[in-house]
Design a protein around this motif. Structure first.
Motif: not given
Length: 355
Positions: A266-292
């Motif tokens: 899973l290609q995942l980009q992680i960042a921090s913010s005052p409101q919580g931890r942020l995960w950003t990915s092009a696989a959201m929402p997952p389109q296949t069972a493997d991605a989920a």
């Protein structure tokens, strides 16, 4: 570290009264010279008198110091004095149901340790046993009764046999209550169904019930923000999921430009913010069972705390001929040298006094 039982040697300090009593019993006859006219006098028994000389005072002090040093050496030296012992977990002893006391009594009787003393099981049981087993005599058996013990990375080599028995889980025909996890999903109508389908698959994977809400609360674990608008400033959660269409900068992300990570495919980009931890990915929402599945495994491995693996019930055979030296034990070698020096001085003064 001095054991409380070894410290009982200090109760022997009244033994210091013995040299004082012995010196007070010393007598020396008064020297007398026979006279020629003494045969005309009535006979009288010889008289005794206490004579304290400087040698006596020094010898008395040396003997008192010798006994005091001997008691201190015994109190600071670890000697095996414990026999067969039963360790009972405090959590197991504090259980309110009647099943635990009956099980404890049965296991003690089965092991043949009904007459053995029972002591609470300390934290980090195996490490504590390895550090303190020098207090147990060779051949002593140890029975450990608990609900659960974390499995160490490596079993310590003990010099005594340890029998670890765990309380079996209660069998019940009723199904266990499902864990409820609060999730907030903010997404357009055309993608909301995909997100709901993904959490339905998560429910089938771990047996939890995912409660999808519109607004976060103190129980919210995750916020799915699938929108280009900025989220309300009062929204907070430990973790946020953002598709590429969302704007991480709107949450005040401090490292939104960090390079993506490849986790579980899973290609995942992680960042921090005052409101919580942020995960950003092009696989959201997952389109296949493997991605989920990749998203779910990554969430469980990174966002959830690591749970200790429970240790199974087992019997640990002795793997050492002698216990390890106790850590953090103050060395008693200087007391042994002090004893030797005091004993030599006491013998020397005894010889001087007899001259």
């Amino acid at each position: 570290m001095i054991s409380s039982a070894l410290a009982l040697w200090w109760l022997a300090l009244p033994v210091l009264l013995l040299p004082i009593w012995w010196h007070r019993q010393k007598r020396q006859r008064v020297k007398s010279e026979p006279l020629a006219t003494a045969r005309f006098l009535p006979a009288a028994p010889p008289q005794t008198a206490r004579i304290w000389r400087w040698e006596d005072l020094i010898l008395l002090a040396l003997r008192c110091l010798l006994l005091a040093a001997l008691i201190a050496w015994l109190a600071a030296t670890t000697m095996p004095w414990r026999g067969d012992t039963v360790f009972i977990s405090p959590a197991l002893a504090a259980r309110a149901d009647a099943r635990a006391p009956a099980w404890i009594k049965q296991q003690i009787a089965t092991a043949g340790l009904s007459a053995a003393p029972q002591i609470p099981l300390p934290p980090d049981a195996l490490q504590w046993l390895q550090a303190n087993e020098s207090e147990w005599r060779p051949g002593a058996r140890m029975l450990v009764l608990a609900e659960s013990i974390p499995m160490p990375s490596q079993l310590p080599p003990l010099a005594h046999a340890v029998d670890i028995r765990l309380l079996p889980a209660a069998t019940s025909t009723a199904s266990a209550p499902r864990t409820q996890r609060s999730v907030v999903v903010a997404a357009p109508v055309e993608r909301l169904a995909a997100w709901r389908a993904m959490f339905a698959a998560f429910e089938a994977a771990d047996g939890s019930r995912y409660l999808i809400e519109d607004k976060p609360s103190s129980e919210t674990e995750l916020i799915v923000w699938d929108s280009q608008a900025a989220p309300p400033p009062g929204w907070h959660a430990p973790l946020w999921w953002l598709p590429p269409s969302a704007r991480p900068a709107a949450l005040g992300a401090t490292d939104a430009a960090s390079p993506p990570l490849a986790i579980n495919g899973l290609q995942l980009q992680i960042a921090s913010s005052p409101q919580g931890r942020l995960w950003t990915s092009a696989a959201m929402p997952p389109q296949t069972a493997d991605a989920a599945r990749a998203l779910y495994e990554t969430w469980q491995s990174l966002a959830q705390p690591v749970q200790p693996y429970p240790m199974p019930a087992m019997q640990l055979a002795p793997r050492r001929n002698s216990p390890l030296a106790m850590p953090n034990t103050p060395p008693a070698a200087w007391l042994a040298y002090l004893l030797l020096a005091l004993f030599a001085l006491e013998r020397l003064m005894t010889h001087v006094r007899r001259r």
